[in-house]
Design an enzyme around this catalytic site. Structure first.
Site, PDB file in Angstrom:
ATOM      1  N   ALA A   1      42.177  37.879  22.249  1.00  0.00           N
ATOM      2  CA  ALA A   1      42.353  37.956  23.707  1.00  0.00           C
ATOM      3  C   ALA A   1      42.401  36.553  24.321  1.00  0.00           C
ATOM      4  CB  ALA A   1      41.227  38.774  24.319  1.00  0.00           C
TER       5      ALA A   1
ATOM      6  N   CYS B   1      49.716  29.817  15.973  1.00  0.00           N
ATOM      7  CA  CYS B   1      48.847  30.950  16.301  1.00  0.00           C
ATOM      8  C   CYS B   1      49.240  31.796  17.503  1.00  0.00           C
ATOM      9  CB  CYS B   1      47.419  30.454  16.465  1.00  0.00           C
ATOM     10  SG  CYS B   1      46.764  29.852  14.902  1.00  0.00           S
TER      11      CYS B   1
END
Ligand code: NAD
Ligand code: UGA
Length: 468
Positions: A229, A283
């Site tokens: 998140a 990422c």
């Protein structure tokens, strides 16, 4: 406080961008611990052991000084994986978790094969009680898979000395280019787990240099999800500001003024509001794709679509910048020389994974442009590997270490990484040797428009509406 399990020997599986710097900092701050970083990639291990500290496999400001202090004192880099696992009281899994390329979930789900193989190695070679720490970024509930594999080793171990495990999630929040600073002064440390004793053991390590109130115990799944998140929120900010940059160009507003104005609202904050050529790095994209996959898996299509839009805007931003360049150069790049300043996905790293510079360069090469690359830390070999990945572009590009030579005879210069030295370019010197009409495309908004225009070069900056 409940007891902690005694930890003396640590093993980290994966000597990459996370494993190397993280273990170096732990070794530096905890001289009482013996840390062994293992990797199956022998070449990488050899580079970590290189006498010449400028040849470490990773460039991070401040890293080589720490390696100098700790290496072969209480920090070992080796490919002897099994013995390191066998001796360890605590093992960090810090291996790569890219997106699956084929099979179920291809293009979105995490490929957990390296996590699973490391876990199986731990199951086979650990002894006594071992705390296993997830350091890699993982889909929520991966700790359950790790526990299943390790539990079966506990059961199958037969008559010899019993081995037991506990599993923690301790995601890493460092950013490349500022890894050492981020590790030394983290905003928070999350430790997800069920065994209070194991959580305390890891907490005791961090407490050597991090304030206790920043070390937050959570349940396993909260810790795993918080990492995904956090990356999604950060990437979303970049897509938000990039979407507004396009509107600035269309309306005459200036993205730098708009981001300052937005960021002064304390509820929004000023960080991560720099418009650019889209986010890169290994990422953000993979973690959001993974989040999207998880949401769909749990039947949350609307949530999945919401987050997917962050990635859609990101690749749209790269394509619209490329189209802008082609348009400004009269719709034709054949026989044009373009200088690419910056190949790394951000400044202060040699990492080019998912670099916008590479994706925009591929589009330009495809248009027939000849490119000259410059980057202070990315090597020619690395660029060659990145460009050859899918299509062979080799004949249309070259590499130049000197900025002035890289820009000689160029029709256009594109700044794609915000390296400090690009802010101090002598435009007077560059302008004399460029091919007119010459252009500078500043995709990072780090240059001074007036200095460039004063020397007869046309300027385009991302989100710069003044050009209308
Ligand atoms: P990386 O590719 O640089 O390093 C991973 C290393 O693990 C490789 O050198 C590989 O050879 C090794 N490896 C894989 N399987 C192995 C095995 N079974 N035994 C021994 N070695 C093995 O990856 P990275 O950038 O360090 O990222 C690692 C994890 O950390 C990923 O999950 C990533 O999402 C996460 N992460 C990365 C960053 C970052 O800035 N790069 C930041 C936070 C989190
Ligand atoms: C990011 C997160 O910042 C880390 O917290 C996280 O641990 C890490 O991903 C990870 O999980 O791998 P990183 O990708 O190394 O770190 O670097 P960032 O500083 O986040 O930059 C990512 C990309 O966004 C870069 O291409 C950068 O140029 C771009 N960016 C960043 C912008 O375009 N604008 C900004 O305002 C900030």
């Amino acid at each position: 406080m409940k007891q902690a399990i005694d930890v003396k020997n640590i093993c980290c599986i994966g000597a990459g961008y996370v494993g190397g710097p993280t273990m170096a900092v732990i070794a530096d701050k905890c001289p009482n611990l013996n840390i062994v970083v293992v990797d199956k990639n022998l070449e990488r291990i050899n580079l970590w052991n290189s006498d010449d500290l400028d040849r470490l496999p990773i460039y991070e400001p401040g890293l080589k000084e720490i390696i100098m202090r700790t290496r072969n004192v209480n920090l070992i880099f080796t490919s002897e994986i099994y013995s390191a696992i066998n001796n360890a009281d605590m093992i960090f899994i810090s291996v790569n978790t890219p997106i699956k390329e084929k099979g179920v979930g291809a293009g979105q789900a995490s490929n957990l094969c390296w996590v699973e193989s490391s876990t199986r190695e731990i199951a086979a070679h650990a002894s006594g009680h071992t705390i296993v720490v997830e350091k890699s970024t993982l889909p929520v509930r991966t700790a359950g898979i790790i526990k299943d594999i390790l539990n079966s080793a506990e059961i199958n171990h037969g008559n010899s000395v019993k081995k037991t495990f506990s599993v923690l999630s301790n995601p890493e929040f460092l950013a490349e280019g500022s890894a050492i600073k981020d590790l030394l002064f983290p905003d928070r440390i999350l430790i997800g787990g069920e065994s209070i004793e194991s959580i305390n053991s890891l907490k005791n390590i961090y407490k050597k240099w991090v304030n206790e109130d920043k070390i937050i115990p959570t349940n396993l799944w909260s810790s795993e999800l918080s990492k995904l998140a956090a990356n999604a929120f950060l990437a979303q900010r970049i897509s938000s500001i990039n979407s507004i940059s396009a509107l600035c160009e269309a309306t005459g507003a200036d993205i730098k003024e708009v981001s300052t104005a937005i960021g002064l609202d304390q509820r929004i904050g000023s960080k991560f509001l720099n418009a650019g050529p889209g986010f890169g790095g290994s990422c953000f994209k993979k973690d959001i794709l993974n989040l999207v996959y998880l949401c769909n898996h749990f039947g949350l299509k609307e949530v999945a679509d919401f987050w997917e839009q962050t990635i859609i805007i990101n690749s749209w931003q790269q394509k619209r910048i490329y189209k802008e360049i082609v348009n400004k150069l009269f719709g034709n790049l054949v026989n044009k020389k373009i200088t690419i300043l910056g190949v790394a996905f951000k400044a202060n790293t040699n990492d080019t994974r998912e670099s916008p510079s590479i994706s925009i360069s591929k589009l330009l090469l495809n248009e027939g442009a000849s490119l000259v690359f410059h980057d202070p830390k990315v090597t020619e070999e690395k660029i060659s590997l990145d460009l050859k990945e899918k299509i062979p572009y080799s004949s249309h590009w070259s590499y130049e270490k000197d900025i002035n030579l890289a820009c000689k005879d160029s029709d256009a210069i594109i700044v794609l990484t915000e390296w400090e030295q690009y802010k101090h370019i002598n435009w007077k010197k560059i302008a004399i040797n460029m091919s007119a009409p010459s252009w500078v495309f500043d995709t990072r908004n780090i240059l001074k428009r007036d200095l460039i225009e004063k020397n007869g070069i046309k300027y385009w900056g991302v989100g710069d509406g003044y050009q209308n």
